[in-house]
Design a protein around this motif. Structure first.
Motif, PDB file in Angstrom:
ATOM      1  N   VAL A  86      38.240  25.348  34.461  1.00  0.00           N
ATOM      2  CA  VAL A  86      38.994  26.531  34.025  1.00  0.00           C
ATOM      3  C   VAL A  86      38.321  27.801  34.531  1.00  0.00           C
ATOM      4  O   VAL A  86      38.979  28.720  35.031  1.00  0.00           O
ATOM      5  N   LEU A  87      37.005  27.871  34.411  1.00  0.00           N
ATOM      6  CA  LEU A  87      36.262  29.058  34.847  1.00  0.00           C
ATOM      7  C   LEU A  87      36.426  29.288  36.352  1.00  0.00           C
ATOM      8  O   LEU A  87      36.766  30.405  36.788  1.00  0.00           O
ATOM      9  N   LEU A  88      36.211  28.260  37.156  1.00  0.00           N
ATOM     10  CA  LEU A  88      36.323  28.419  38.603  1.00  0.00           C
ATOM     11  C   LEU A  88      37.790  28.585  39.046  1.00  0.00           C
ATOM     12  O   LEU A  88      38.075  29.306  39.995  1.00  0.00           O
ATOM     13  N   GLY A  89      38.702  27.932  38.346  1.00  0.00           N
ATOM     14  CA  GLY A  89      40.127  28.116  38.637  1.00  0.00           C
ATOM     15  C   GLY A  89      40.560  29.545  38.353  1.00  0.00           C
ATOM     16  O   GLY A  89      41.306  30.153  39.130  1.00  0.00           O
ATOM     17  N   THR A  90      40.101  30.100  37.222  1.00  0.00           N
ATOM     18  CA  THR A  90      40.406  31.493  36.883  1.00  0.00           C
ATOM     19  C   THR A  90      39.817  32.438  37.923  1.00  0.00           C
ATOM     20  O   THR A  90      40.480  33.384  38.365  1.00  0.00           O
ATOM     21  N   THR A  91      38.588  32.167  38.335  1.00  0.00           N
ATOM     22  CA  THR A  91      37.953  32.996  39.368  1.00  0.00           C
ATOM     23  C   THR A  91      38.761  32.948  40.657  1.00  0.00           C
ATOM     24  O   THR A  91      39.006  33.987  41.283  1.00  0.00           O
ATOM     25  N   ALA A  92      39.191  31.761  41.069  1.00  0.00           N
ATOM     26  CA  ALA A  92      39.988  31.620  42.288  1.00  0.00           C
ATOM     27  C   ALA A  92      41.325  32.341  42.158  1.00  0.00           C
ATOM     28  O   ALA A  92      41.793  32.989  43.101  1.00  0.00           O
ATOM     29  N   GLY A  93      41.961  32.246  40.989  1.00  0.00           N
ATOM     30  CA  GLY A  93      43.236  32.929  40.775  1.00  0.00           C
ATOM     31  C   GLY A  93      43.103  34.436  40.852  1.00  0.00           C
ATOM     32  O   GLY A  93      43.900  35.111  41.505  1.00  0.00           O
ATOM     33  N   VAL A  94      42.091  34.966  40.176  1.00  0.00           N
ATOM     34  CA  VAL A  94      41.856  36.418  40.199  1.00  0.00           C
ATOM     35  C   VAL A  94      41.525  36.877  41.616  1.00  0.00           C
ATOM     36  O   VAL A  94      42.030  37.901  42.093  1.00  0.00           O
ATOM     37  N   PHE A  95      40.688  36.106  42.306  1.00  0.00           N
ATOM     38  CA  PHE A  95      40.308  36.462  43.675  1.00  0.00           C
ATOM     39  C   PHE A  95      41.523  36.468  44.600  1.00  0.00           C
ATOM     40  O   PHE A  95      41.677  37.365  45.427  1.00  0.00           O
TER      41      PHE A  95
END
Length: 194
Positions: free
Chosen positions: A93-102
Motif C-alpha cells: 500500500v505504501l509503495l503503491g501510494t507513492t507510485a500513484g502520487v508520483f
C-alpha cells in the motif's frame, strides 16, 4: 480466468481492481481526447474542442483524470509487489501510494511543459484596448461571452464581459475598454457622428 482470480488474496484482488478501474478511466479519457467528444474534458467543463476555460497548468490533480492515473499506478505497483515479491500489505500500500502520487505529479509536470510549448504568437492581448469588434457569443447580464476583435489587422476571438454588467446581444458592435486577466471588458460602440 475465474479460477485465477479466485486464487488471489484479498489484497491482490483489491490492487487488481484498482488497477483495472484506473486503467479504464485513463483509456476512456484517451479515447475521448482522440475522438474529440465533449472537448476531451471529463472534469465537468463540457465545451467546444478549443477549451477556453482550462486551468493554468491544463491538468487538474483532483479530477477524474488524476484519480484514474493514481488508481492505475497504485493498483499495478501494489499488485506486482504483493503477487511477485510477496511484500506485506502495508509495504504494498505504501509503495503503491507513492507510485500513484508520483505518476500524477509526473503527468501534471508534463501538462505544464506542454502548455508552455503552446504558442500564442506575438499578439499582445493588451493591444485590443480601444479596438472595435463584434459580439460573437452573447454576453449575458453580469456574465461572460465572446467577442471577435480586430487587433493589428488580425481577428482574434476573446472572452468578454460588459463594462456595466448589462447584456449585449450577438452581432452588436463593441469597443474594448480594458483587459482584465485576459478577459476583454467591452461596451457597445457608439455610432460615428458626422
Amino acid at each position: 480466468m475465474e479460477s485465477w482470480f479466485a486464487s488471489l488474496s484479498a489484497a491482490e484482488r483489491f490492487f487488481l481492481i484498482c488497477a483495472v478501474i484506473g486503467s479504464l478511466g485513463v483509456l476512456l479519457r484517451l479515447v475521448i481526447q482522440v475522438f474529440g467528444f465533449a472537448g476531451g474534458d471529463l472534469d465537468g467543463d463540457v465545451g467546444d474542442v478549443e477549451s477556453h476555460h482550462t486551468s493554468a497548468d491544463g491538468f487538474k490533480i483532483i479530477s477524474i483524470h488524476g484519480l484514474s492515473a493514481f488508481l492505475m499506478m497504485f493498483g499495478l505497483v501494489g499488485f506486482a509487489l504483493r503477487r511477485e515479491n510477496h511484500t506485506s500489505v502495508f509495504v504494498s500500500v505504501l509503495l503503491g501510494t507513492t507510485a500513484g502520487v508520483f505518476s500524477v505529479w509526473i503527468i501534471a509536470r508534463l501538462f505544464r511543459v506542454a502548455i508552455k510549448l503552446q504558442s500564442v504568437g506575438n499578439l499582445d492581448i493588451n493591444k485590443a484596448i480601444g479596438c472595435p469588434g463584434m459580439v460573437y457569443l452573447q454576453i449575458p447580464k453580469s456574465g461572460e461571452g465572446r467577442v471577435v476583435v480586430n487587433i493589428g489587422g488580425r481577428q482574434r476571438e476573446i472572452d468578454a464581459v460588459a463594462v456595466d454588467g448589462e447584456e449585449i446581444v450577438t452581432g452588436t458592435p463593441i469597443v474594448v475598454v480594458t483587459i482584465n486577466e485576459s478577459i476583454a471588458v467591452v461596451e457597445p460602440a457608439r455610432p460615428k457622428q458626422n
